[in-house]
Design a protein around this motif. Structure first.
Motif, PDB file in Angstrom:
ATOM      1  N   SER A   1      -0.065  -3.495  -9.512  1.00 41.33           N
ATOM      2  CA  SER A   1       0.083  -4.136  -8.206  1.00 41.33           C
ATOM      3  C   SER A   1       0.810  -5.473  -8.301  1.00 41.33           C
ATOM      4  O   SER A   1       0.846  -6.219  -7.336  1.00 41.33           O
ATOM      5  CB  SER A   1      -1.282  -4.321  -7.553  1.00 41.33           C
TER       6      SER A   1
ATOM      7  N   ALA B   1       0.829  -1.207   0.000  1.00 39.52           N
ATOM      8  CA  ALA B   1       0.000   0.000   0.000  1.00 39.52           C
ATOM      9  C   ALA B   1       0.862   1.255   0.000  1.00 39.52           C
ATOM     10  O   ALA B   1       0.546   2.239  -0.668  1.00 39.52           O
ATOM     11  CB  ALA B   1      -0.941  -0.005   1.200  1.00 39.52           C
TER      12      ALA B   1
ATOM     13  N   THR C   1       2.344   1.676  -3.449  1.00 39.62           N
ATOM     14  CA  THR C   1       1.319   2.159  -4.366  1.00 39.62           C
ATOM     15  C   THR C   1       1.066   3.649  -4.148  1.00 39.62           C
ATOM     16  O   THR C   1       0.853   4.397  -5.104  1.00 39.62           O
ATOM     17  CB  THR C   1       0.027   1.350  -4.194  1.00 39.62           C
ATOM     18  N   LYS C   2       1.108   4.089  -2.892  1.00 45.25           N
ATOM     19  CA  LYS C   2       0.914   5.514  -2.612  1.00 45.25           C
ATOM     20  C   LYS C   2       2.075   6.351  -3.177  1.00 45.25           C
ATOM     21  O   LYS C   2       1.867   7.475  -3.644  1.00 45.25           O
ATOM     22  CB  LYS C   2       0.780   5.758  -1.120  1.00 45.25           C
TER      23      LYS C   2
END
Length: 97
Positions: free
Chosen positions: A60, A49, A52-53
């Motif tokens: 992904s 996460a 991804t940020k």
């Protein structure tokens, strides 16, 4: 971004990252890498996460997450250096929580 780890410990501890290796651990949803405090190996985990940020337009899958890690390596290693306090703990997590 929150770094989870040992809140107690020594100040001014030096950790080095001479090994550029990193792996994606799909079961833990993170990229793992290692630092060294003298001869002691310390594991660091950066959750998917957070990666991804750092790059919202990325995919992904494993190769995309490793590419984000590589593009942001200096920033991530800086977080790891700030997180590491020495002591008996040998694994730290870097996450958004």
């Amino acid at each position: 971004m929150k770094a989870l780890g040992n809140e107690m410990g020594k100040g001014n501890v030096v950790i080095n990252f001479p090994n550029p290796s990193r792996i994606h651990d799909a079961s833990r949803h993170c990229v793992c890498f290692w630092g060294y405090d003298n001869a002691r190996e310390i594991a660091f985990l950066v959750d998917d996460a957070m990666l991804t940020k750092l790059n919202p337009s990325t995919g992904s899958d494993e190769s995309a997450l490793l590419a984000v890690f590589d593009r942001n390596r200096d920033r991530i290693l800086g977080l790891a250096r700030n997180l590491y306090k020495g002591g008996p703990q040998n694994r730290y997590s870097i996450s958004l929580d």
